[in-house]
Motif scaffolding. Sequence first.
Motif, short mmCIF file in Angstrom:
data_model
loop_
_atom_site.label_atom_id
_atom_site.label_comp_id
_atom_site.label_asym_id
_atom_site.label_seq_id
_atom_site.Cartn_x
_atom_site.Cartn_y
_atom_site.Cartn_z
N ARG A 1 7.33 -15.63 2.70
CA ARG A 1 6.97 -15.49 1.29
C ARG A 1 6.81 -14.02 0.93
N TRP A 2 7.10 -13.73 -0.33
CA TRP A 2 7.04 -12.35 -0.82
C TRP A 2 5.59 -11.98 -1.09
N ARG A 3 5.12 -10.90 -0.47
CA ARG A 3 3.75 -10.43 -0.67
C ARG A 3 3.78 -8.99 -1.17
N TRP A 4 3.33 -8.78 -2.41
CA TRP A 4 3.44 -7.47 -3.04
C TRP A 4 2.61 -6.38 -2.36
N PRO A 5 1.34 -6.61 -1.97
CA PRO A 5 0.55 -5.50 -1.40
C PRO A 5 1.20 -4.79 -0.22
N PRO A 6 1.65 -5.50 0.83
CA PRO A 6 2.28 -4.76 1.92
C PRO A 6 3.62 -4.15 1.55
N ILE A 7 4.37 -4.79 0.66
CA ILE A 7 5.66 -4.26 0.24
C ILE A 7 5.47 -2.98 -0.57
N LEU A 8 4.52 -3.01 -1.51
CA LEU A 8 4.24 -1.82 -2.31
C LEU A 8 3.65 -0.70 -1.45
N GLY A 9 2.81 -1.09 -0.48
CA GLY A 9 2.24 -0.09 0.42
C GLY A 9 3.31 0.64 1.21
#
Length: 224
Positions: free
Chosen positions: A134-142
């Motif tokens: 699943r797509w998780r924004w916090p680690p991707i943006l980090g």
Amino acid sequence: MVVAVLLLAACTTLANRVVPGWAYPVCGAVTAVLLLALARWAGLGAADLGLSRSTFKRALLTGLLGVALILLVFGIAAAVPSLRTVYHDGRVGAPDLLQLLWLTLGRITFGTVLVEEIAFRSVLPALLGARDDRWRWPPILGAAAFFGLWHFLPALAIGRNAAVHAALGAVPPVALQVLAMAAAGVAGIFLHAWRHFGRGVTASILVHFTTNVGGLVIAVAVQA
């Protein structure tokens, strides 16, 4: 995470300010190996890092789709005169065949693509808690933010691109550098999308490689 960030800070400083040109890909390859060792020490498995054999075929096919799309866009840009200025870049120079092979298969492959994909689409997202199911924004943006910061030194030369200079020539150099790093962060999200949907870092490696190498080869041909 702290060790990984410090390792990357040391790598970009060495590669861009200290080591000679021939050592650039060596620095990148060594950093990639150390990051993978650090990830394994932290308890991350192959699936966490996007290196699972079970999803390799999917990652490969997804990456090849990305390669086709990028080559199509590059071809259109090279064919349309009004868009061709994007390939007029003072950083390219006029390399001969051997120099071009060194740049594409040595410097870009190991000094740029390998270390950046292992760092910012494999190890850092996994350490921050990214998951392929699943797509998780916090680690991707980090990870994307760190990818932008990684380009702090390379962004100093962004104004030497003709298209950038024509569009943003009046922008102060510091602001232009910040914009370049922000653009790199956005590119990091784009590359992670290929890794995510391909369920493996092979997909983003192929897309990244084609973007960098394809852009360089076409720029050399256009400027010649």
